[in-house]
Design a protein around this motif. Structure first.
Motif, PDB file in Angstrom:
ATOM      1  N   PRO A 167       0.967  -1.612   0.277  1.00 20.63           N
ATOM      2  CA  PRO A 167       0.037  -0.506   0.034  1.00 20.63           C
ATOM      3  C   PRO A 167       0.755   1.042   0.133  1.00 20.63           C
ATOM      4  O   PRO A 167       2.276   1.669   0.567  1.00 20.63           O
ATOM      5  N   THR A 168       0.440   2.399  -0.621  1.00 20.03           N
ATOM      6  CA  THR A 168       1.354   3.571  -0.515  1.00 20.03           C
ATOM      7  C   THR A 168       0.995   4.408   0.881  1.00 20.03           C
ATOM      8  O   THR A 168       1.605   4.966   0.799  1.00 20.03           O
ATOM      9  N   SER A 169      -0.211   4.267   0.774  1.00 18.52           N
ATOM     10  CA  SER A 169      -0.105   4.688   2.572  1.00 18.52           C
ATOM     11  C   SER A 169      -1.571   3.664   2.933  1.00 18.52           C
ATOM     12  O   SER A 169      -2.502   3.254   2.249  1.00 18.52           O
ATOM     13  N   GLY A 170      -1.938   4.089   4.936  1.00 20.61           N
ATOM     14  CA  GLY A 170      -2.596   3.338   5.829  1.00 20.61           C
ATOM     15  C   GLY A 170      -2.174   2.151   5.687  1.00 20.61           C
ATOM     16  O   GLY A 170      -0.721   2.127   6.171  1.00 20.61           O
ATOM     17  N   GLN A 171      -2.770   1.403   6.980  1.00 18.52           N
ATOM     18  CA  GLN A 171      -2.300   0.172   7.517  1.00 18.52           C
ATOM     19  C   GLN A 171      -3.766  -0.897   7.314  1.00 18.52           C
ATOM     20  O   GLN A 171      -4.657  -0.673   7.354  1.00 18.52           O
ATOM     21  N   VAL A 172      -3.142  -1.855   7.850  1.00 22.55           N
ATOM     22  CA  VAL A 172      -4.102  -3.093   7.765  1.00 22.55           C
ATOM     23  C   VAL A 172      -3.210  -3.646   9.085  1.00 22.55           C
ATOM     24  O   VAL A 172      -2.913  -4.188   9.588  1.00 22.55           O
ATOM     25  N   PHE A 173      -4.486  -3.916   9.483  1.00 21.93           N
ATOM     26  CA  PHE A 173      -4.407  -5.598  11.150  1.00 21.93           C
ATOM     27  C   PHE A 173      -5.128  -6.072  10.361  1.00 21.93           C
ATOM     28  O   PHE A 173      -6.275  -5.934  10.505  1.00 21.93           O
ATOM     29  N   LEU A 174      -4.368  -7.220  11.336  1.00 22.59           N
ATOM     30  CA  LEU A 174      -5.098  -8.816  11.530  1.00 22.59           C
ATOM     31  C   LEU A 174      -5.252  -8.945  12.941  1.00 22.59           C
ATOM     32  O   LEU A 174      -4.453  -8.684  13.789  1.00 22.59           O
ATOM     33  N   GLY A 175      -6.695  -9.428  12.951  1.00 25.58           N
ATOM     34  CA  GLY A 175      -6.989  -9.479  14.457  1.00 25.58           C
ATOM     35  C   GLY A 175      -6.098 -10.348  15.583  1.00 25.58           C
ATOM     36  O   GLY A 175      -5.338 -11.494  14.858  1.00 25.58           O
ATOM     37  N   PRO A 176      -6.488 -11.360  16.322  1.00 23.05           N
ATOM     38  CA  PRO A 176      -5.842 -11.618  17.300  1.00 23.05           C
ATOM     39  C   PRO A 176      -5.823 -13.090  16.581  1.00 23.05           C
ATOM     40  O   PRO A 176      -7.124 -13.405  16.404  1.00 23.05           O
ATOM     41  N   ALA A 177      -4.887 -14.195  16.774  1.00 21.74           N
ATOM     42  CA  ALA A 177      -4.392 -15.129  16.188  1.00 21.74           C
ATOM     43  C   ALA A 177      -5.917 -16.423  16.509  1.00 21.74           C
ATOM     44  O   ALA A 177      -7.004 -16.955  16.060  1.00 21.74           O
ATOM     45  N   ARG A 178      -6.822 -16.077  17.388  1.00 19.52           N
ATOM     46  CA  ARG A 178      -8.103 -16.961  18.207  1.00 19.52           C
ATOM     47  C   ARG A 178      -8.499 -16.714  19.018  1.00 19.52           C
ATOM     48  O   ARG A 178      -7.719 -15.448  20.198  1.00 19.52           O
ATOM     49  N   PRO A 179      -9.772 -16.856  19.763  1.00 16.60           N
ATOM     50  CA  PRO A 179     -10.466 -16.118  20.676  1.00 16.60           C
ATOM     51  C   PRO A 179      -9.743 -16.016  21.673  1.00 16.60           C
ATOM     52  O   PRO A 179      -8.665 -17.344  22.541  1.00 16.60           O
ATOM     53  N   GLY A 180      -8.988 -14.750  22.914  1.00 24.06           N
ATOM     54  CA  GLY A 180      -8.968 -15.759  24.220  1.00 24.06           C
ATOM     55  C   GLY A 180      -7.361 -15.692  23.979  1.00 24.06           C
ATOM     56  O   GLY A 180      -6.819 -15.879  24.765  1.00 24.06           O
ATOM     57  N   SER A 181      -6.566 -15.600  22.977  1.00 16.68           N
ATOM     58  CA  SER A 181      -4.750 -15.563  22.475  1.00 16.68           C
ATOM     59  C   SER A 181      -4.622 -14.191  23.611  1.00 16.68           C
ATOM     60  O   SER A 181      -5.112 -13.232  23.620  1.00 16.68           O
ATOM     61  N   PRO A 182      -3.187 -14.303  23.813  1.00 15.44           N
ATOM     62  CA  PRO A 182      -2.428 -13.240  24.426  1.00 15.44           C
ATOM     63  C   PRO A 182      -2.224 -12.337  23.614  1.00 15.44           C
ATOM     64  O   PRO A 182      -2.351 -12.111  22.695  1.00 15.44           O
ATOM     65  N   ALA A 183      -1.251 -10.791  23.867  1.00 15.88           N
ATOM     66  CA  ALA A 183      -1.146  -9.794  23.678  1.00 15.88           C
ATOM     67  C   ALA A 183      -0.295 -10.154  22.166  1.00 15.88           C
ATOM     68  O   ALA A 183       0.100 -11.438  22.393  1.00 15.88           O
ATOM     69  N   PRO A 184       0.110  -9.536  21.483  1.00 13.59           N
ATOM     70  CA  PRO A 184      -0.687  -8.818  20.915  1.00 13.59           C
ATOM     71  C   PRO A 184      -1.818  -8.759  20.658  1.00 13.59           C
ATOM     72  O   PRO A 184      -2.005  -9.654  19.505  1.00 13.59           O
ATOM     73  N   ASP A 185      -3.118  -7.504  21.012  1.00 15.92           N
ATOM     74  CA  ASP A 185      -4.180  -8.623  20.496  1.00 15.92           C
ATOM     75  C   ASP A 185      -4.688  -8.185  18.844  1.00 15.92           C
ATOM     76  O   ASP A 185      -5.506  -9.025  18.303  1.00 15.92           O
ATOM     77  N   GLU A 186      -4.239  -7.394  18.319  1.00 16.11           N
ATOM     78  CA  GLU A 186      -3.474  -7.472  17.141  1.00 16.11           C
ATOM     79  C   GLU A 186      -2.450  -7.014  16.089  1.00 16.11           C
ATOM     80  O   GLU A 186      -1.698  -6.559  17.043  1.00 16.11           O
ATOM     81  N   ILE A 187      -1.965  -7.018  15.336  1.00 16.63           N
ATOM     82  CA  ILE A 187      -1.143  -7.121  14.579  1.00 16.63           C
ATOM     83  C   ILE A 187      -0.755  -6.289  13.342  1.00 16.63           C
ATOM     84  O   ILE A 187      -2.298  -6.574  12.165  1.00 16.63           O
ATOM     85  N   GLU A 188       0.170  -5.284  12.843  1.00 16.73           N
ATOM     86  CA  GLU A 188      -0.513  -4.494  11.502  1.00 16.73           C
ATOM     87  C   GLU A 188       0.448  -5.008  10.568  1.00 16.73           C
ATOM     88  O   GLU A 188       1.649  -5.070  10.311  1.00 16.73           O
ATOM     89  N   LEU A 189      -0.422  -5.591   9.371  1.00 11.07           N
ATOM     90  CA  LEU A 189       0.315  -6.343   8.917  1.00 11.07           C
ATOM     91  C   LEU A 189       1.413  -5.843   8.062  1.00 11.07           C
ATOM     92  O   LEU A 189       2.117  -5.337   7.606  1.00 11.07           O
ATOM     93  N   SER A 190       0.568  -4.409   7.805  1.00  8.69           N
ATOM     94  CA  SER A 190       1.984  -3.164   6.707  1.00  8.69           C
ATOM     95  C   SER A 190       2.379  -2.665   7.166  1.00  8.69           C
ATOM     96  O   SER A 190       3.700  -2.050   7.036  1.00  8.69           O
TER      97      SER A 190
END
Ligand code: ADP
Ligand code: ADP
Length: 265
Positions: A56-79
């Motif tokens: 991407p030229t700009s902006g962010q992509v976040f992928l949610g937590p690996a599974r319900p109740g998984s430890p932090a990080p809550d989501e990861i920033e793919l970008s």
């Protein structure tokens, strides 16, 4: 938690127009979202920006937590990930392709297990060394899509619809949290197309329902799974998708339920 979050995503190709302009989108687990729009609207670019086949030229992509109740990080920033982090994150994103992208000389089972492995081994008898639990899971998934009896056939011996079901199973064997599906029915006849769309919707719904198997993102795993399905056939999208996002010239022009879609979108 969300399965995927896009924040003001834009893409300008070198020496090109804006293919994607300020697109923001949140997708909860279990949702099967149809991405529609005319040719050139930016559908493929959007899907490819998510797994960063396109940067991407700009902006962010976040992928949610690996599974319900998984430890932090809550989501990861793919970008924002580096090479290694991106490789790991991509393991959580299953891809399903228009032309299936199977390895034709391998069996159905081998194709499915290559999804689990993340690559296709070129040495012989790798199947024998595969963890029995993974093979059992692959059979379970193949059984779910009606292909258990074809597990030992070569991929090129199957019909188009069967091959796409192998493609879906291979993606599920990877135990993804997100499916990116690029024109899954473009090379299939209308009846088979409807079967494939229905199957996609069902496996996502089932993956969000727990049963006693307790593993994977496959049916009954109880682990969240969302899908973004790039599809230019509006009628098919309306019939099978839970939510429709319409793109035109790189911008979202519709986001809502299938029945709220006006004919001009
Ligand atoms: P869709 O999938 O909806 O047909 P695309 O994402 O393929 O749309 O294309 C969106 C726009 O970006 C189009 O104008 C297309 O010509 C342009 N585009 C796509 N890929 C490239 C590329 N690799 N280089 C330059 N322009 C591109
Ligand atoms: P077999 O004789 O059992 O069919 P091969 O002769 O194909 O096995 O491979 C011999 C060994 O080399 C195997 O243990 C396999 O895991 C390993 N091997 C072959 N190619 C690769 C590779 N590209 N990466 C990792 N290991 C490999």
């Amino acid at each position: 938690p969300l399965a995927l979050r896009l924040v003001r995503l834009s893409k300008r190709y070198p020496a090109g127009d804006l293919a994607l302009s300020d697109v923001s989108l949140s997708v909860p687990p279990g949702q099967v979202l149809g991405l529609i729009g005319p040719s050139g609207a930016g559908k493929s670019t959007l899907i490819r920006c998510i797994n960063r086949l396109v940067e991407p030229t700009s902006g962010q992509v976040f992928l949610g937590p690996a599974r319900p109740g998984s430890p932090a990080p809550d989501e990861i920033e793919l970008s924002a990930l580096g090479r290694r982090g991106l490789r790991r994150a991509r393991r959580r994103i299953g891809m399903i392709f228009q032309e299936f992208a199977l390895v034709e000389r391998l069996t159905v089972m081998e194709n499915v297990l290559s999804g689990r492995l993340g690559y296709v081994p070129f040495w012989r008898s790798w199947l024998r060394r595969f963890p029995p639990a993974d093979i059992a899971n692959a059979y379970r998934l193949l059984d779910r899509v009606g292909l258990a009896e074809h597990a030992d056939k070569r991929a090129d011996a199957l019909s188009g619809g069967q091959r796409q079901r192998v493609g879906i199973t291979r993606a599920l064997a990877q135990e993804p949290d997100l499916l990116l599906v690029d024109e899954p029915t473009a090379s299939l006849d209308p009846k088979t197309s409807r079967q494939i769309m229905r199957l996609l919707r069902e496996v996502c719904a089932e993956a969000n329902r727990a049963d006693d198997t307790g593993r994977g993102s496959g049916p009954g795993s109880g682990r969240g799974l969302a899908a973004i399905v790039n599809i230019h056939d509006v009628a098919l999208a309306q019939q099978f998708m839970m939510r429709i996002v319409g793109l035109r010239a790189g911008r979202i022009v519709y986001d809502g339920p299938p029945d709220g879609l006006s004919p001009e979108v």
